[in-house]
Design a protein around this motif. Sequence first.
Motif, PDB file in Angstrom:
ATOM      1  N   VAL A   1       0.865  -1.178   0.000  1.00 13.49           N
ATOM      2  CA  VAL A   1       0.000   0.000   0.000  1.00 13.49           C
ATOM      3  C   VAL A   1       0.897   1.222   0.000  1.00 13.49           C
ATOM      4  O   VAL A   1       1.845   1.302   0.784  1.00 13.49           O
ATOM      5  CB  VAL A   1      -0.951   0.029   1.217  1.00 13.49           C
ATOM      6  N   GLU A   2       0.612   2.155  -0.892  1.00 17.86           N
ATOM      7  CA  GLU A   2       1.399   3.380  -1.000  1.00 17.86           C
ATOM      8  C   GLU A   2       0.501   4.582  -0.739  1.00 17.86           C
ATOM      9  O   GLU A   2      -0.671   4.586  -1.103  1.00 17.86           O
ATOM     10  CB  GLU A   2       2.010   3.502  -2.392  1.00 17.86           C
ATOM     11  N   VAL A   3       1.066   5.591  -0.101  1.00 16.24           N
ATOM     12  CA  VAL A   3       0.337   6.812   0.234  1.00 16.24           C
ATOM     13  C   VAL A   3       1.073   8.001  -0.358  1.00 16.24           C
ATOM     14  O   VAL A   3       2.306   8.060  -0.328  1.00 16.24           O
ATOM     15  CB  VAL A   3       0.174   6.966   1.756  1.00 16.24           C
ATOM     16  N   SER A   4       0.320   8.943  -0.885  1.00 13.36           N
ATOM     17  CA  SER A   4       0.861  10.184  -1.430  1.00 13.36           C
ATOM     18  C   SER A   4       0.284  11.357  -0.652  1.00 13.36           C
ATOM     19  O   SER A   4      -0.892  11.347  -0.297  1.00 13.36           O
ATOM     20  CB  SER A   4       0.511  10.316  -2.912  1.00 13.36           C
ATOM     21  N   ALA A   5       1.098  12.360  -0.398  1.00 13.97           N
ATOM     22  CA  ALA A   5       0.632  13.585   0.258  1.00 13.97           C
ATOM     23  C   ALA A   5       0.577  14.747  -0.725  1.00 13.97           C
ATOM     24  O   ALA A   5       0.321  15.887  -0.314  1.00 13.97           O
ATOM     25  CB  ALA A   5       1.526  13.934   1.443  1.00 13.97           C
ATOM     26  N   ASP A   6       0.807  14.486  -1.992  1.00 15.33           N
ATOM     27  CA  ASP A   6       0.786  15.554  -3.002  1.00 15.33           C
ATOM     28  C   ASP A   6      -0.118  15.199  -4.176  1.00 15.33           C
ATOM     29  O   ASP A   6       0.173  15.528  -5.325  1.00 15.33           O
ATOM     30  CB  ASP A   6       2.200  15.877  -3.485  1.00 15.33           C
TER      31      ASP A   6
ATOM     32  N   TRP B   1       3.170  10.678   8.221  1.00 16.36           N
ATOM     33  CA  TRP B   1       3.501  11.838   7.384  1.00 16.36           C
ATOM     34  C   TRP B   1       3.626  13.073   8.259  1.00 16.36           C
ATOM     35  O   TRP B   1       2.764  13.328   9.106  1.00 16.36           O
ATOM     36  CB  TRP B   1       2.401  12.033   6.336  1.00 16.36           C
ATOM     37  N   THR B   2       4.685  13.823   8.083  1.00 17.36           N
ATOM     38  CA  THR B   2       4.898  15.057   8.824  1.00 17.36           C
ATOM     39  C   THR B   2       4.797  16.230   7.864  1.00 17.36           C
ATOM     40  O   THR B   2       5.719  16.467   7.059  1.00 17.36           O
ATOM     41  CB  THR B   2       6.269  15.075   9.508  1.00 17.36           C
TER      42      THR B   2
ATOM     43  N   PRO C   1       1.965  24.961   6.451  1.00 21.36           N
ATOM     44  CA  PRO C   1       0.503  25.059   6.471  1.00 21.36           C
ATOM     45  C   PRO C   1      -0.053  25.058   5.054  1.00 21.36           C
ATOM     46  O   PRO C   1       0.646  25.349   4.088  1.00 21.36           O
ATOM     47  CB  PRO C   1       0.255  26.419   7.148  1.00 21.36           C
ATOM     48  N   GLY C   2      -1.323  24.718   4.944  1.00 22.04           N
ATOM     49  CA  GLY C   2      -1.971  24.736   3.641  1.00 22.04           C
ATOM     50  C   GLY C   2      -2.929  23.584   3.476  1.00 22.04           C
ATOM     51  O   GLY C   2      -3.231  22.853   4.420  1.00 22.04           O
ATOM     52  N   ARG C   3      -3.387  23.441   2.252  1.00 21.08           N
ATOM     53  CA  ARG C   3      -4.280  22.338   1.902  1.00 21.08           C
ATOM     54  C   ARG C   3      -3.487  21.290   1.132  1.00 21.08           C
ATOM     55  O   ARG C   3      -2.733  21.623   0.227  1.00 21.08           O
ATOM     56  CB  ARG C   3      -5.461  22.830   1.073  1.00 21.08           C
ATOM     57  N   TYR C   4      -3.702  20.038   1.517  1.00 16.74           N
ATOM     58  CA  TYR C   4      -2.996  18.922   0.891  1.00 16.74           C
ATOM     59  C   TYR C   4      -4.015  17.885   0.439  1.00 16.74           C
ATOM     60  O   TYR C   4      -5.093  17.754   1.025  1.00 16.74           O
ATOM     61  CB  TYR C   4      -2.029  18.264   1.874  1.00 16.74           C
ATOM     62  N   THR C   5      -3.632  17.144  -0.582  1.00 15.14           N
ATOM     63  CA  THR C   5      -4.467  16.047  -1.060  1.00 15.14           C
ATOM     64  C   THR C   5      -3.735  14.726  -0.849  1.00 15.14           C
ATOM     65  O   THR C   5      -2.695  14.480  -1.470  1.00 15.14           O
ATOM     66  CB  THR C   5      -4.823  16.213  -2.546  1.00 15.14           C
ATOM     67  N   LEU C   6      -4.263  13.916   0.067  1.00 12.76           N
ATOM     68  CA  LEU C   6      -3.730  12.583   0.302  1.00 12.76           C
ATOM     69  C   LEU C   6      -4.337  11.613  -0.714  1.00 12.76           C
ATOM     70  O   LEU C   6      -5.474  11.783  -1.146  1.00 12.76           O
ATOM     71  CB  LEU C   6      -4.066  12.111   1.717  1.00 12.76           C
ATOM     72  N   ALA C   7      -3.578  10.622  -1.092  1.00 14.59           N
ATOM     73  CA  ALA C   7      -4.071   9.586  -2.007  1.00 14.59           C
ATOM     74  C   ALA C   7      -3.503   8.244  -1.571  1.00 14.59           C
ATOM     75  O   ALA C   7      -2.457   8.181  -0.906  1.00 14.59           O
ATOM     76  CB  ALA C   7      -3.660   9.892  -3.449  1.00 14.59           C
TER      77      ALA C   7
ATOM     78  N   ILE D   1      -8.133   5.169  -7.624  1.00 15.20           N
ATOM     79  CA  ILE D   1      -7.413   5.675  -6.450  1.00 15.20           C
ATOM     80  C   ILE D   1      -8.272   6.696  -5.713  1.00 15.20           C
ATOM     81  O   ILE D   1      -8.836   7.616  -6.317  1.00 15.20           O
ATOM     82  CB  ILE D   1      -6.076   6.299  -6.885  1.00 15.20           C
ATOM     83  N   GLU D   2      -8.366   6.528  -4.384  1.00 19.20           N
ATOM     84  CA  GLU D   2      -9.140   7.432  -3.536  1.00 19.20           C
ATOM     85  C   GLU D   2      -8.260   8.583  -3.036  1.00 19.20           C
ATOM     86  O   GLU D   2      -7.064   8.412  -2.777  1.00 19.20           O
ATOM     87  CB  GLU D   2      -9.704   6.673  -2.329  1.00 19.20           C
ATOM     88  N   ARG D   3      -8.876   9.755  -2.865  1.00 19.31           N
ATOM     89  CA  ARG D   3      -8.175  10.946  -2.392  1.00 19.31           C
ATOM     90  C   ARG D   3      -8.919  11.576  -1.211  1.00 19.31           C
ATOM     91  O   ARG D   3     -10.136  11.423  -1.086  1.00 19.31           O
ATOM     92  CB  ARG D   3      -8.033  11.961  -3.522  1.00 19.31           C
ATOM     93  N   GLN D   4      -8.167  12.299  -0.393  1.00 24.84           N
ATOM     94  CA  GLN D   4      -8.747  12.997   0.764  1.00 24.84           C
ATOM     95  C   GLN D   4      -8.024  14.319   0.957  1.00 24.84           C
ATOM     96  O   GLN D   4      -6.809  14.368   1.107  1.00 24.84           O
ATOM     97  CB  GLN D   4      -8.596  12.145   2.026  1.00 24.84           C
ATOM     98  N   GLU D   5      -8.805  15.401   0.955  1.00 22.75           N
ATOM     99  CA  GLU D   5      -8.218  16.721   1.218  1.00 22.75           C
ATOM    100  C   GLU D   5      -8.105  16.937   2.713  1.00 22.75           C
ATOM    101  O   GLU D   5      -9.025  16.617   3.484  1.00 22.75           O
ATOM    102  CB  GLU D   5      -9.099  17.807   0.600  1.00 22.75           C
ATOM    103  N   VAL D   6      -6.971  17.487   3.146  1.00 19.68           N
ATOM    104  CA  VAL D   6      -6.764  17.824   4.553  1.00 19.68           C
ATOM    105  C   VAL D   6      -6.219  19.241   4.659  1.00 19.68           C
ATOM    106  O   VAL D   6      -5.612  19.754   3.710  1.00 19.68           O
ATOM    107  CB  VAL D   6      -5.814  16.839   5.260  1.00 19.68           C
ATOM    108  N   VAL D   7      -6.404  19.840   5.826  1.00 25.15           N
ATOM    109  CA  VAL D   7      -5.891  21.183   6.117  1.00 25.15           C
ATOM    110  C   VAL D   7      -4.791  21.061   7.155  1.00 25.15           C
ATOM    111  O   VAL D   7      -4.941  20.352   8.154  1.00 25.15           O
ATOM    112  CB  VAL D   7      -7.025  22.096   6.634  1.00 25.15           C
ATOM    113  N   VAL D   8      -3.693  21.762   6.938  1.00 24.73           N
ATOM    114  CA  VAL D   8      -2.582  21.807   7.878  1.00 24.73           C
ATOM    115  C   VAL D   8      -2.452  23.223   8.406  1.00 24.73           C
ATOM    116  O   VAL D   8      -2.443  24.191   7.625  1.00 24.73           O
ATOM    117  CB  VAL D   8      -1.264  21.362   7.222  1.00 24.73           C
ATOM    118  N   ILE D   9      -2.371  23.375   9.724  1.00 27.08           N
ATOM    119  CA  ILE D   9      -2.158  24.678  10.344  1.00 27.08           C
ATOM    120  C   ILE D   9      -0.848  24.676  11.096  1.00 27.08           C
ATOM    121  O   ILE D   9      -0.256  23.615  11.334  1.00 27.08           O
ATOM    122  CB  ILE D   9      -3.310  25.043  11.300  1.00 27.08           C
ATOM    123  N   GLY D  10      -0.361  25.850  11.475  1.00 24.40           N
ATOM    124  CA  GLY D  10       0.860  25.895  12.264  1.00 24.40           C
ATOM    125  C   GLY D  10       1.717  27.087  11.934  1.00 24.40           C
ATOM    126  O   GLY D  10       1.493  27.790  10.949  1.00 24.40           O
TER     127      GLY D  10
END
Length: 419
Positions: free
Chosen positions: A341-346, A372-373, A377-383, A410-419
Amino acid sequence: MRSLKRRSLLAAGLGALAGGLVRAQTSPQAEEALPSFTGPGPNPYWTGVNPYVVYPQKLPLLRLTDRGVQLETPRAYFLTALTPNPAFYVRYHLDILPNAIDLAKWRLNLEGNFERPQRLSFDDLLKLESRSIVAVNQCSGNSRSRFQPRVPGGQWGNGAMGCAKWTGIPLKALLEIAKPKPGTVQIQFEGLDRGHGPEGKGSSRFMKSLDLNDPVLEECLLAYAMNDEPLPMLNGFPLRLVVPGKFATYWLKHVTWMRALTEEDKNFWMASAYRVPDTPNGSTTPEDVAAGKVKTVPIGHFNMPVRSFIVDPDGSAPLIKGMKAAVRGVAFSGNGRVVKVEVSADGGRSWGVAALGEYLGPYAFRTFTYFWTPKAPGRYTLAVRATDEKGNVQPDQGIWNPGGYLWNKIERQEVVVIG
């Protein structure tokens, strides 16, 4: 000033997690009320957009329809390899269902072209040697609401699936007792659900058949237990056919009749329903269907394609810059063991390999975790994408067929990062 703003955002995120009065930053999907229907575009949500309801022996599930009953499992229940029985999805085709079965009177009838027809009581079945298998049960139309253009049928999100430990009598053992006569070509299964079905189609009884020479018969069970408990009524009590690797249309509930057929089953649920284009991935175009160019075969000609799903994070709460986040979910394949299983953060431009959870069998959910670290900050798309032992890899292209079957993009999920 920039440092002060960063500290304020971090405080907002941590305050929300601690139960303070501040509002956490979330994805728009989590802040807005769900619509009553999505379309004509693909459904952007993990599950369908339906109300929660409670049925006997069930936790609150998402109701697509109540005649026949279609209930979707919420996302959070897929964090574990075994789906809890009360959370397991429900799919019926007909509207008259048993709500009580007297086991003292119930019998499993083996009839048709058998040398030794049988009428077996539930006690008779319990005396036979049992076997267990962990396997995914997935509706053929799971994720149908992703199709473009949309197709008729239950507009499932991703929750028309579940994985359980099934215990019961090997199908081959019952066939050895009754002994199909020469000339038998298929074994037909029928349960207790009844209803009108499509008018004029002879569809008031739900029946499915498996070829006698299909290798899957070696792995099939007539299960009476689910996760070491009796089957819930809505999941097939007292006996359910388990067909590992195949879609749930063959997993008949309340099995009461098994028939040895001497010719191919022509009932509506085999000859007309649950058919897919006879192409390598079951895909075609609306134009070819309209032109009558598409040859179809029963969906049983296909095993379930390899799939994977991000369950957490779900976009409802922010992640924090510089803090490790766990991306977790499940993967499976009807063609055998998930090996990667592979995961992408971009959004799928680059990939990292996730750690796999316990192996429960070739047809079971395989949990995964990927740490994943986020660096800014910003919006990212995980896949996420999975690979099975036959070398099948999830594609990043959708398919189309008029039944809304075999989706595994392939499924995707948008996430928000703050900091």
